[in-house]
Design an enzyme around this catalytic site. Sequence first.
Site, PDB file in Angstrom:
ATOM      1  N   ASP A 477       0.827  -1.209   0.000  1.00  0.00           N
ATOM      2  CA  ASP A 477       0.000   0.000   0.000  1.00  0.00           C
ATOM      3  C   ASP A 477       0.858   1.255   0.000  1.00  0.00           C
ATOM      4  OD1 ASP A 477      -2.328   1.505   0.118  1.00  0.00           O
ATOM      5  OD2 ASP A 477      -3.187   0.343   1.768  1.00  0.00           O
ATOM      6  N   ASP A 547     -10.747   2.061  -3.290  1.00  0.00           N
ATOM      7  CA  ASP A 547     -11.289   1.752  -1.960  1.00  0.00           C
ATOM      8  C   ASP A 547     -12.809   1.707  -1.995  1.00  0.00           C
ATOM      9  OD1 ASP A 547      -8.994   1.339  -0.612  1.00  0.00           O
ATOM     10  OD2 ASP A 547      -8.888   3.321   0.312  1.00  0.00           O
TER      11      ASP A 547
HETATM   12  C1  GLA Z   1      -5.724   1.895   2.158  1.00  0.00           C
HETATM   13  C2  GLA Z   1      -6.164   0.722   1.323  1.00  0.00           C
HETATM   14  C3  GLA Z   1      -7.214  -0.069   2.057  1.00  0.00           C
HETATM   15  C4  GLA Z   1      -6.675  -0.518   3.385  1.00  0.00           C
HETATM   16  C5  GLA Z   1      -6.175   0.673   4.173  1.00  0.00           C
HETATM   17  C6  GLA Z   1      -5.453   0.231   5.438  1.00  0.00           C
HETATM   18  O1  GLA Z   1      -6.722   2.834   2.269  1.00  0.00           O
HETATM   19  O2  GLA Z   1      -6.604   1.137   0.075  1.00  0.00           O
HETATM   20  O3  GLA Z   1      -7.652  -1.158   1.293  1.00  0.00           O
HETATM   21  O4  GLA Z   1      -5.637  -1.446   3.168  1.00  0.00           O
HETATM   22  O5  GLA Z   1      -5.274   1.461   3.427  1.00  0.00           O
HETATM   23  O6  GLA Z   1      -4.981   1.296   6.162  1.00  0.00           O
END
Ligand code: GLA
Length: 735
Positions: A477, A547
């Site tokens: 990420d 997301d």
């Molecule tokens: C980002 C990712 C999510 C999750 C969060 C965790 O927003 O896109 O899917 O993994 O971080 O903090």
Amino acid sequence: MITYQEDNRVFKLDTPNSTYMIGIVDDENFVGHIYYGKRLQEAEASYLLRTQEAPYTPGRNNRERCSFYDCFPFEYPTGGTGDFRESCLSVRTAGGHVGAMLSYVSHEITGGKPALEGLPATFGTLEECETLKIVCEDKYVGMQVELFYTAFRDIDVITRSVRVSNAGQEHFYLTKVYSACIDMDNRDFDMVSLHGSWARERHIQRKTLGYGIQNVSSFRGESSHQDHPFLALVDKNTTQEHGEVYAMNFVYSGNFRAQAEVSQFDYVRMSMGIHPENFCWKLEPGESFQAPEAVMVYTDKGFDAMTSAFHKLYRKHLIRGKYKNKKRPILINNWEATYFNFNTDKLLAIAKEASALGIEMLVMDDGWFGRRENDDCALGDWQVNEEKINGGLKNLVDEVNKLGMKFGIWFEPEMISPDSELYRAHPDWAIAIPGRPGTESRHQYVLDLSRQEVVDCVYNMVASVLKSANIEYVKWDMNRQLTDIGSASLPADRQGELYHRYVLAVYEMQGRLVKDFPDLLLENCSGGGARFDAGMLYYSPQIWCSDDADAIERLEIQEGTAMLYPLSTMGAHVSDCPNHTVGRVTPFETRGIVALAGTFGYELDVTKIPEADREQIPEQVAMYHQYNDLVREGDYYRIASYSKNHKFDCWQVVREDKKESLVTFVQVMNRPNFKSRRILLKGLDENLRYDVHFVGDKDAGVKSYSGDTLMKAGILMPNLWGDFRARLIHLVAAD
Ligand code: GLA
């Protein structure tokens, strides 16, 4: 595929349906762009360079040289000497001067495609592609510029890149270096780009191209949620099936600019490269700078053909590794199920239920390390929190494996929380401007990856976690964009290198990861889909698309993403309801059908969802196994677009041999007093007969029609009861 005609000094690059031509002009050796478009038989259109038009003709007079520079279709324009359109290359000499002009020196045509040092790039064998290198120079600056063009034999794609070298005695600074440019006549083009934001990435935008400069860009340190490194110029009448498209996509994950400039003479200059904002790269004598690769597609057959060229290129010539052509394990991710509130028992309870339903991998998301109880702290402390993961990581992974499931884990390796052991030990490891308080985002800073010791330290922490248990998947990420650009280790006149050095370091780390752990499935992510680009696809065969996993929001996001990237790359999951981003409630069936167009998985607490939803999971799992080869490897066609018609969405995948196809139909809002919709299918063999099966509709039965009928007369899609309803239609050629 690539030829050079000595007599008229013309290079001709051919793909199956397109031709690109470059000419060398006059004894001053200007390198000009002659033509890009439908495939030509002869290399004889160099009159398009218009070198005989007044007021200046090269080699004959010097009086109006400036006006010549300002209209000549340069193959790779430089600034400061008379071309007032935006240049692709800017240099500043040690003496502080700007201005350059390139002239042809030599060229080379070779089979295959050289790799780009330190950068992701498409690849191909001697049989698959051919590469032209044109060497140019500016002897006043002491600069050599190599222009690379690769033409693919079976795909309508030409890739480009540029390498600039210091061939002189003194250093100079590169302040702009783009990767591709096309100077051509404007034909009343529209400009198509992908625009977005967090949770609504890559929405398609189309507008009229006007005079002056129009561009899309990012100087956020990543390709970004907001704009995408893609640009297409298309005819006013271009549709999915018809019309000309000139498209460029960047194989790069950092700052970019994609631009079209319409000049006073109705010429258009289309260009793409690293964004020049805060970019300044010092080249000492003997040093080179390699610019990233740009991919160009030309077609006169509309967006479907453009998409098909990008998909083929990326599937065969960009994505690598064990999972390149393989079904990916169906995963369940605990982020929306638990957020930070989990421990071994909770994860095992989810895994137990999930494995019984046929889900194949548990992914432990953010919150398993350091003191990470919320998103305020601990990034950089990549050690397992054994209070939460009681019994240790290996025990958890072993227990998950005993259930017959694989195990995956989340990292955010590029980041550092001010409240972390790592930051307390190395406050100078964060990107920052000395003396200025850093701008926090999600309470975090970005690590200065231009420093090898930082890269090594973080990489070793990640690798040691991966070695400690049987971990088969990583979600990598990146949850903030770059600000306060400053490195404690770079000298003053190299601070302008930080953005690009950062991207190179991300590539180096991911390159190391996939080399050291060749069986690992890597999924990139950036606050959802902020780094969903061709650069990252070189390292990870899939990327979390957004997301926002709401099935209806995903229609537009997945449509824009699939315009360039194969469905095999789109991270898509069935998530909880009411949806955590928009609060919408959609049927579980629809969420499943929309996620089947991507990598497929779940993002919810399977122990808590309604029984009626849970009961559908084995069926969805079975559909994934039945259709994923087709979805992953098939040719993709867009049939209807909810973002345009505001009523329904429809797309289709067709197996390469045309013997099987899957149509996905999503009716967004129901319409009262409405009859069935007529849907024209695409990509089938008109001479084959297909059994048409409306999946899940027991009353419909299986009917058989010819490909010809299905494509010309179409099928009737009944109006479905309720909003947010979806259907799959499966077609199989009868023997
Ligand atoms: C980002 C990712 C999510 C999750 C969060 C965790 O927003 O896109 O899917 O993994 O971080 O903090």
